[in-house]
Design a protein around this motif. Structure first.
Motif, PDB file in Angstrom:
ATOM      1  N   PRO A   1     -14.611   4.028  13.692  1.00 20.24           N
ATOM      2  CA  PRO A   1     -14.225   3.423  14.969  1.00 20.24           C
ATOM      3  C   PRO A   1     -14.762   4.152  16.198  1.00 20.24           C
ATOM      4  CG  PRO A   1     -12.359   4.578  14.011  1.00 20.24           C
ATOM      5  CD  PRO A   1     -13.444   4.572  12.979  1.00 20.24           C
ATOM      6  N   MET A   2     -15.101   5.439  16.060  1.00 21.05           N
ATOM      7  CA  MET A   2     -15.697   6.132  17.202  1.00 21.05           C
ATOM      8  C   MET A   2     -17.140   5.673  17.427  1.00 21.05           C
ATOM      9  SD  MET A   2     -13.290   7.953  18.480  1.00 21.05           S
ATOM     10  CE  MET A   2     -12.283   6.520  18.075  1.00 21.05           C
ATOM     11  N   ILE A   3     -17.773   5.195  16.371  1.00 18.29           N
ATOM     12  CA  ILE A   3     -19.082   4.561  16.510  1.00 18.29           C
ATOM     13  C   ILE A   3     -18.915   3.271  17.306  1.00 18.29           C
ATOM     14  CG2 ILE A   3     -21.025   3.517  15.275  1.00 18.29           C
ATOM     15  CD1 ILE A   3     -20.283   5.318  12.881  1.00 18.29           C
ATOM     16  N   SER A   4     -17.924   2.474  16.911  1.00 15.15           N
ATOM     17  CA  SER A   4     -17.659   1.204  17.604  1.00 15.15           C
ATOM     18  C   SER A   4     -17.406   1.434  19.081  1.00 15.15           C
ATOM     19  CB  SER A   4     -16.435   0.519  16.980  1.00 15.15           C
ATOM     20  OG  SER A   4     -16.534   0.457  15.566  1.00 15.15           O
ATOM     21  N   LEU A   5     -16.558   2.407  19.395  1.00 17.42           N
ATOM     22  CA  LEU A   5     -16.202   2.694  20.786  1.00 17.42           C
ATOM     23  C   LEU A   5     -17.408   3.156  21.585  1.00 17.42           C
ATOM     24  CD1 LEU A   5     -13.915   3.098  22.918  1.00 17.42           C
ATOM     25  CD2 LEU A   5     -13.770   5.463  22.097  1.00 17.42           C
ATOM     26  N   SER A   6     -18.150   4.111  21.046  1.00 20.57           N
ATOM     27  CA  SER A   6     -19.292   4.681  21.761  1.00 20.57           C
ATOM     28  C   SER A   6     -20.369   3.640  22.030  1.00 20.57           C
ATOM     29  CB  SER A   6     -19.885   5.848  20.959  1.00 20.57           C
ATOM     30  OG  SER A   6     -18.920   6.858  20.743  1.00 20.57           O
ATOM     31  N   VAL A   7     -20.616   2.790  21.057  1.00 17.87           N
ATOM     32  CA  VAL A   7     -21.652   1.764  21.210  1.00 17.87           C
ATOM     33  C   VAL A   7     -21.199   0.685  22.188  1.00 17.87           C
ATOM     34  CG1 VAL A   7     -22.953  -0.028  20.018  1.00 17.87           C
ATOM     35  CG2 VAL A   7     -22.629   2.194  18.921  1.00 17.87           C
ATOM     36  N   ALA A   8     -19.971   0.216  22.035  1.00 17.50           N
ATOM     37  CA  ALA A   8     -19.478  -0.866  22.876  1.00 17.50           C
ATOM     38  C   ALA A   8     -19.413  -0.478  24.352  1.00 17.50           C
ATOM     39  CB  ALA A   8     -18.100  -1.308  22.400  1.00 17.50           C
ATOM     40  N   LEU A   9     -19.199   0.807  24.631  1.00 19.55           N
ATOM     41  CA  LEU A   9     -19.105   1.270  26.018  1.00 19.55           C
ATOM     42  C   LEU A   9     -20.408   1.909  26.505  1.00 19.55           C
ATOM     43  CD1 LEU A   9     -15.461   2.694  26.227  1.00 19.55           C
ATOM     44  CD2 LEU A   9     -16.309   0.392  26.721  1.00 19.55           C
ATOM     45  N   ASP A  10     -21.507   1.532  25.878  1.00 19.98           N
ATOM     46  CA  ASP A  10     -22.831   2.004  26.308  1.00 19.98           C
ATOM     47  C   ASP A  10     -22.917   3.517  26.389  1.00 19.98           C
ATOM     48  OD1 ASP A  10     -23.895  -0.511  26.432  1.00 19.98           O
ATOM     49  OD2 ASP A  10     -23.610  -0.760  28.590  1.00 19.98           O
ATOM     50  N   GLY A  11     -22.364   4.189  25.400  1.00 15.26           N
ATOM     51  CA  GLY A  11     -22.383   5.647  25.374  1.00 15.26           C
ATOM     52  C   GLY A  11     -23.766   6.216  25.135  1.00 15.26           C
ATOM     53  N   THR A  12     -23.914   7.478  25.513  1.00 18.82           N
ATOM     54  CA  THR A  12     -25.147   8.226  25.272  1.00 18.82           C
ATOM     55  C   THR A  12     -24.793   9.482  24.493  1.00 18.82           C
ATOM     56  OG1 THR A  12     -26.168   7.451  27.326  1.00 18.82           O
ATOM     57  CG2 THR A  12     -27.084   9.433  26.325  1.00 18.82           C
ATOM     58  N   CYS A  13     -25.494   9.717  23.390  1.00 20.83           N
ATOM     59  CA  CYS A  13     -25.255  10.888  22.553  1.00 20.83           C
ATOM     60  C   CYS A  13     -26.152  12.040  23.007  1.00 20.83           C
ATOM     61  CB  CYS A  13     -25.539  10.569  21.093  1.00 20.83           C
ATOM     62  SG  CYS A  13     -24.449   9.303  20.393  1.00 20.83           S
ATOM     63  N   VAL A  14     -25.539  13.201  23.207  1.00 17.68           N
ATOM     64  CA  VAL A  14     -26.279  14.409  23.578  1.00 17.68           C
ATOM     65  C   VAL A  14     -26.488  15.236  22.310  1.00 17.68           C
ATOM     66  CG1 VAL A  14     -26.321  16.463  25.024  1.00 17.68           C
ATOM     67  CG2 VAL A  14     -25.198  14.380  25.856  1.00 17.68           C
TER      68      VAL A  14
ATOM     69  N   VAL B   1      -9.933   2.342  24.145  1.00 18.46           N
ATOM     70  CA  VAL B   1      -9.963   3.678  23.538  1.00 18.46           C
ATOM     71  C   VAL B   1      -8.813   3.826  22.552  1.00 18.46           C
ATOM     72  CG1 VAL B   1      -9.755   6.154  23.977  1.00 18.46           C
ATOM     73  CG2 VAL B   1     -11.123   4.734  25.511  1.00 18.46           C
ATOM     74  N   LEU B   2      -7.622   3.423  22.978  1.00 18.55           N
ATOM     75  CA  LEU B   2      -6.455   3.553  22.108  1.00 18.55           C
ATOM     76  C   LEU B   2      -6.577   2.641  20.889  1.00 18.55           C
ATOM     77  CD1 LEU B   2      -4.055   5.399  22.398  1.00 18.55           C
ATOM     78  CD2 LEU B   2      -2.759   3.521  23.390  1.00 18.55           C
ATOM     79  N   GLN B   3      -7.116   1.451  21.081  1.00 21.25           N
ATOM     80  CA  GLN B   3      -7.289   0.538  19.945  1.00 21.25           C
ATOM     81  C   GLN B   3      -8.226   1.138  18.907  1.00 21.25           C
ATOM     82  OE1 GLN B   3      -8.463  -2.781  22.444  1.00 21.25           O
ATOM     83  NE2 GLN B   3      -6.733  -3.999  21.727  1.00 21.25           N
ATOM     84  N   CYS B   4      -9.312   1.756  19.352  1.00 19.81           N
ATOM     85  CA  CYS B   4     -10.257   2.350  18.403  1.00 19.81           C
ATOM     86  C   CYS B   4      -9.659   3.577  17.725  1.00 19.81           C
ATOM     87  CB  CYS B   4     -11.559   2.709  19.113  1.00 19.81           C
ATOM     88  SG  CYS B   4     -12.576   1.264  19.515  1.00 19.81           S
ATOM     89  N   CYS B   5      -8.835   4.330  18.444  1.00 18.42           N
ATOM     90  CA  CYS B   5      -8.166   5.471  17.813  1.00 18.42           C
ATOM     91  C   CYS B   5      -7.235   4.994  16.700  1.00 18.42           C
ATOM     92  CB  CYS B   5      -7.379   6.261  18.856  1.00 18.42           C
ATOM     93  SG  CYS B   5      -8.394   7.230  20.005  1.00 18.42           S
ATOM     94  N   HIS B   6      -6.495   3.922  16.965  1.00 22.94           N
ATOM     95  CA  HIS B   6      -5.565   3.408  15.954  1.00 22.94           C
ATOM     96  C   HIS B   6      -6.295   2.713  14.801  1.00 22.94           C
ATOM     97  CE1 HIS B   6      -1.703   4.399  17.683  1.00 22.94           C
ATOM     98  NE2 HIS B   6      -2.112   3.979  18.871  1.00 22.94           N
ATOM     99  N   ALA B   7      -7.567   2.396  14.974  1.00 22.94           N
ATOM    100  CA  ALA B   7      -8.327   1.773  13.886  1.00 22.94           C
ATOM    101  C   ALA B   7      -8.503   2.723  12.704  1.00 22.94           C
ATOM    102  CB  ALA B   7      -9.698   1.313  14.394  1.00 22.94           C
ATOM    103  N   PHE B   8      -8.276   4.011  12.931  1.00 26.56           N
ATOM    104  CA  PHE B   8      -8.345   4.971  11.823  1.00 26.56           C
ATOM    105  C   PHE B   8      -7.243   4.695  10.800  1.00 26.56           C
ATOM    106  CE2 PHE B   8     -10.847   7.653  14.670  1.00 26.56           C
ATOM    107  CZ  PHE B   8     -11.715   8.271  13.786  1.00 26.56           C
ATOM    108  N   LEU B   9      -6.088   4.182  11.252  1.00 23.89           N
ATOM    109  CA  LEU B   9      -4.934   3.999  10.384  1.00 23.89           C
ATOM    110  C   LEU B   9      -4.624   5.296   9.647  1.00 23.89           C
ATOM    111  CD1 LEU B   9      -5.763   0.477   8.907  1.00 23.89           C
ATOM    112  CD2 LEU B   9      -4.192   1.013  10.761  1.00 23.89           C
ATOM    113  N   ALA B  10      -4.695   6.403  10.400  1.00 25.82           N
ATOM    114  CA  ALA B  10      -4.534   7.727   9.809  1.00 25.82           C
ATOM    115  C   ALA B  10      -3.242   8.377  10.283  1.00 25.82           C
ATOM    116  CB  ALA B  10      -5.722   8.611  10.183  1.00 25.82           C
TER     117      ALA B  10
END
Length: 267
Positions: A112-125, A81-90
């Motif tokens: 990067p939130m797409i990457s995180l959600s997909v990699a962790l088998d997320g479900t979009c409501v 989670v932290l790695q994907c947050c830092h991927a913003f470089l913001a």
């Protein structure tokens, strides 16, 4: 960027208020990033007051309006989670305004939130203009550069991440042409306790690609799976040419496989 065609902001907004010419407003960093002359009214979701993170027995629900700062603070104990947050470089200013939902709905390959959600088998409501809900796997939410499965009037309410995926071992690689440049390749590997193995390819491709294996693949098996991603899927822009993105994808995939087979978490 000023959206000079907007004449009204509805705050807080609710299902049933949407009409043609409206746009749902979260943090606004993506929405206000370019001209959108077709938008005449904004429906403010941030004012709805949804809790950023809701812990449930089966996982965590991340509100679409959860900011990157809130996500990092609440789930930062999970390295991925932290790695994907830092991927913003913001900057911290962006972290405190940009939202998880906005990043998904912008559907940029480098999101990067797409990457995180997909990699962790997320479900979009998703919530429709009539208030009805439907659920879509995060892996199917983004369909291309800037396109999603959202229908007219729908908005993203939340992303659910299952506990099992959050607790899995992961390996992460990100590549860019510049030290502080936009992600050109972002790969996440995940090893499951039962032996399953998945590799999520994002940023390099127009939409996320998830390669799943019942067990850790051989080097040849991994290469064969990567070959199933069509060459036309690799992004071609100022942040990297397709041949380079494809090469880096294979290079990082090999490293991720090695990391997960070794049972260690890369730093």
């Amino acid at each position: 960027m000023d959206l000079h065609t907007v004449t009204e902001v509805i705050s807080p907004a609710e299902p049933g208020q949407w009409r043609p010419g409206d746009a749902w407003l979260g943090g606004g960093t993506a929405l206000l990033g370019e001209p959108r002359p077709h938008i005449t009214r904004l429906l403010d979701l941030a004012a709805a007051g949804w809790p950023p993170l809701t812990v449930r027995d089966d996982g965590v629900e991340i509100a679409a309006t959860c900011t990157i700062a809130e996500l990092a603070s609440g789930l930062g104990r999970y390295g991925i989670v932290l790695q994907c947050c830092h991927a913003f470089l913001a900057s911290f200013k962006i972290w405190n305004v940009a939202t998880v939902g906005g990043n998904l709905c912008a559907a940029l390959p480098a999101g990067p939130m797409i990457s995180l959600s997909v990699a962790l088998d997320g479900t979009c409501v998703l919530v429709g203009p009539d208030g009805g809900e439907r659920r879509v796997p995060a892996a199917e939410f983004v369909t291309g550069e800037g396109t999603t499965v959202l229908r007219d009037g729908e908005f993203l309410r939340a992303v659910h991440l299952p506990s099992a995926a959050l607790g899995s071992r992961t390996a992460y690689r990100r590549g860019s042409l510049h030290r502080h440049g936009r992600s050109a390749v972002l790969l996440i590997g995940r090893a499951e306790p039962a032996g399953g193995f998945s590799l999520t390819v994002t940023a390099a491709t127009r939409r996320p690609h998830v390669l799943r294996f019942p067990e850790a693949p051989s080097a040849a098996g991994l290469d064969a799976a990567l070959d199933t991603i069509p060459a036309s899927q690799y992004v071609d822009d100022v942040h990297g040419r397709p041949v380079w993105r494809r090469h880096l994808t294979r290079h990082y995939a090999t490293q991720i496989r090695t990391d997960l087979l070794a049972g260690r978490r890369p730093t």
